[in-house]
Motif scaffolding. Structure first.
Motif, short mmCIF file in Angstrom:
data_model
loop_
_atom_site.label_atom_id
_atom_site.label_comp_id
_atom_site.label_asym_id
_atom_site.label_seq_id
_atom_site.Cartn_x
_atom_site.Cartn_y
_atom_site.Cartn_z
N ASN A 203 0.82 -1.20 0.11
CA ASN A 203 0.04 0.05 -0.09
C ASN A 203 0.78 1.25 0.09
O ASN A 203 0.55 2.49 -0.72
CB ASN A 203 -0.87 -0.14 1.16
CG ASN A 203 -2.13 -1.03 1.14
OD1 ASN A 203 -2.53 -1.24 -0.30
ND2 ASN A 203 -2.50 -1.64 2.07
N ALA A 204 2.01 1.10 0.67
CA ALA A 204 2.99 2.26 0.49
C ALA A 204 3.44 2.66 -0.57
O ALA A 204 3.62 3.67 -1.11
CB ALA A 204 4.12 2.00 1.64
N LEU A 205 3.82 1.52 -1.41
CA LEU A 205 4.26 1.71 -2.79
C LEU A 205 2.98 2.12 -3.59
O LEU A 205 3.39 3.38 -4.68
CB LEU A 205 4.65 0.32 -3.26
CG LEU A 205 5.92 -0.43 -2.51
CD1 LEU A 205 6.14 -1.78 -3.15
CD2 LEU A 205 7.12 0.64 -2.93
N ALA A 206 2.01 1.63 -3.53
CA ALA A 206 0.79 2.24 -4.30
C ALA A 206 0.66 3.70 -4.13
O ALA A 206 0.15 4.48 -4.80
CB ALA A 206 -0.60 1.42 -3.99
N ALA A 207 0.85 3.99 -2.80
CA ALA A 207 0.73 5.52 -2.39
C ALA A 207 1.78 6.33 -3.19
O ALA A 207 1.41 7.48 -3.34
CB ALA A 207 0.76 5.72 -1.10
N LEU A 208 2.96 5.85 -3.51
CA LEU A 208 3.92 6.68 -3.97
C LEU A 208 3.49 6.74 -5.47
O LEU A 208 3.87 7.91 -5.94
CB LEU A 208 5.31 5.92 -3.91
CG LEU A 208 5.80 5.77 -2.40
CD1 LEU A 208 7.36 5.12 -2.53
CD2 LEU A 208 6.05 7.21 -1.86
N ARG A 209 3.09 5.65 -6.06
CA ARG A 209 2.69 5.74 -7.21
C ARG A 209 1.30 6.54 -7.53
O ARG A 209 1.20 7.46 -8.55
CB ARG A 209 2.23 4.40 -8.02
CG ARG A 209 3.31 3.51 -8.22
CD ARG A 209 2.92 2.28 -8.81
NE ARG A 209 2.71 2.71 -10.38
CZ ARG A 209 1.45 2.51 -11.00
NH1 ARG A 209 0.57 1.72 -10.40
NH2 ARG A 209 1.23 2.91 -12.35
N ILE B 258 11.18 10.10 -5.95
CA ILE B 258 10.56 8.84 -5.74
C ILE B 258 9.70 8.60 -6.97
O ILE B 258 9.77 7.44 -7.26
CB ILE B 258 9.62 9.05 -4.48
CG1 ILE B 258 10.63 8.89 -3.27
CG2 ILE B 258 8.69 8.01 -4.27
CD1 ILE B 258 10.02 9.07 -1.81
N GLN B 259 9.11 9.64 -7.51
CA GLN B 259 8.20 9.45 -8.53
C GLN B 259 9.05 9.04 -9.85
O GLN B 259 8.62 8.35 -10.63
CB GLN B 259 7.22 10.91 -8.84
CG GLN B 259 6.27 11.05 -7.84
CD GLN B 259 5.07 12.12 -8.45
OE1 GLN B 259 5.72 13.04 -9.05
NE2 GLN B 259 3.90 11.77 -8.37
N ALA B 260 10.25 9.54 -9.89
CA ALA B 260 11.00 8.88 -11.16
C ALA B 260 11.35 7.62 -10.90
O ALA B 260 11.32 6.65 -12.03
CB ALA B 260 12.38 9.97 -11.11
N VAL B 261 11.39 7.21 -9.74
CA VAL B 261 11.78 5.77 -9.41
C VAL B 261 10.81 4.73 -9.81
O VAL B 261 10.74 3.72 -10.43
CB VAL B 261 12.28 5.71 -7.91
CG1 VAL B 261 12.38 4.12 -7.56
CG2 VAL B 261 13.56 6.31 -7.64
N THR B 262 9.41 5.05 -9.23
CA THR B 262 8.38 4.25 -9.69
C THR B 262 7.99 4.42 -11.20
O THR B 262 7.63 3.51 -11.73
CB THR B 262 7.01 4.67 -8.61
OG1 THR B 262 6.65 6.21 -8.89
CG2 THR B 262 7.23 4.65 -7.20
N LEU B 263 8.33 5.60 -11.85
CA LEU B 263 8.16 5.56 -13.15
C LEU B 263 8.97 4.61 -14.12
O LEU B 263 8.69 3.90 -14.86
CB LEU B 263 8.17 6.93 -13.86
CG LEU B 263 8.12 7.12 -15.43
CD1 LEU B 263 6.75 6.71 -15.82
CD2 LEU B 263 8.20 8.61 -15.68
N ALA B 264 10.20 4.57 -13.53
CA ALA B 264 11.39 3.82 -14.06
C ALA B 264 10.83 2.27 -14.04
O ALA B 264 11.06 1.57 -14.96
CB ALA B 264 12.72 4.23 -13.45
N TYR B 265 10.25 1.95 -12.71
CA TYR B 265 9.74 0.54 -12.47
C TYR B 265 8.62 0.21 -13.39
O TYR B 265 8.40 -0.94 -14.03
CB TYR B 265 9.51 0.35 -11.09
CG TYR B 265 10.57 -0.20 -10.29
CD1 TYR B 265 10.58 -1.61 -9.71
CD2 TYR B 265 11.89 0.52 -10.10
CE1 TYR B 265 11.67 -1.89 -8.97
CE2 TYR B 265 12.87 -0.02 -9.27
CZ TYR B 265 12.80 -1.04 -8.95
OH TYR B 265 13.96 -1.82 -8.09
N ASP B 266 7.79 1.30 -13.64
CA ASP B 266 6.63 0.98 -14.11
C ASP B 266 6.75 0.78 -15.71
O ASP B 266 6.24 0.03 -16.58
CB ASP B 266 5.54 2.14 -14.25
CG ASP B 266 4.82 2.51 -12.99
OD1 ASP B 266 4.65 1.53 -12.39
OD2 ASP B 266 4.41 3.39 -12.67
#
Length: 221
Positions: free
Chosen positions: A88-94, A206-214
């Protein structure tokens, strides 16, 4: 003065936050709410610098509230509070949160997190981001990851070097580590990172990291 809106379901927890923030000279608490709808409405009305967001609320969840607040386009930044580091924490970051802290964090760490988020920084340091995403990457299902889009239009404006820096950010490398990898000065890396964030529309690292994972440009190492 940093203004803060507290979103918390439990009265005793809200009281604790209020006592801490009211006794901090550079921080002002502007409101306390206990559910998702009020969190969105008060954020839009009060424009606090930081929203301390409980990840679970009676009428929904902090992830949805975060998504709606970010979609509204205001300047408020979201600092998620959770009992444990879960998906859920990861989803919140996304959803657009600028970071998260555990609810049992020390008062000085919470205040430092509020100040960092208000200043436009991510609360989670790059090295911790790497450890976090690597630890939970195998638990992120397809819905959370989103579709594979290696040719996302947000990448079109990146130069070759900026794309390399973006991938390095996605792997959680610090500016110093990126500088070492590409034989650059840290000031040059900082400039590249700023340009990358601006071009991909990321509010923070952090948003850059999650985008790179996406986009599957970064994977657990």
């Amino acid at each position: 003065m940093i203004t803060v809106l507290v979103v918390e379901t439990r009265p005793l927890q809200r009281f604790g936050f209020r006592m801490l923030l009211e006794n901090t000279p550079d921080i002002e608490i502007v409101g306390e709410v206990e559910n998702c709808a009020e969190a969105v409405r008060w954020t839009i009305e009060l424009h606090p610098d930081v929203v301390l967001m409980n990840i679970r609320t009676p009428d929904g969840d902090g992830i949805e509230a975060t998504r709606r607040i970010v979609a509204a386009g205001g300047r408020s930044r979201i600092l998620v509070l959770t009992l444990d580091v879960d998906r859920n924490a990861l989803a919140a970051l996304r959803a657009g949160a600028s970071g998260f802290l555990l609810k049992d964090t020390r008062p000085d760490e919470l205040l430092a997190g509020i100040r960092a988020v208000a200043a436009g920084d991510a609360v989670i340091a790059p090295a911790l981001t790497r450890r976090l995403l690597d630890a939970f990457a195998d638990r992120i299902d397809d819905e959370l990851r989103g579709p594979v889009q290696r040719q996302d239009p947000r990448l079109d404006s990146l130069t070759e070097r900026e794309r390399e820096v973006f991938v390095a950010i996605g792997h959680g490398l610090t500016n110093g580590e990126i500088a070492q990898r590409f034989t650059l000065s840290e000031s040059t890396v900082k400039t590249h990172v700023g340009r990358v964030l601006a071009k991909i529309g990321a509010r923070d690292r952090i948003q850059a990291v999650t985008l790179a994972y996406d986009l599957r440009l970064a994977r657990p190492v």
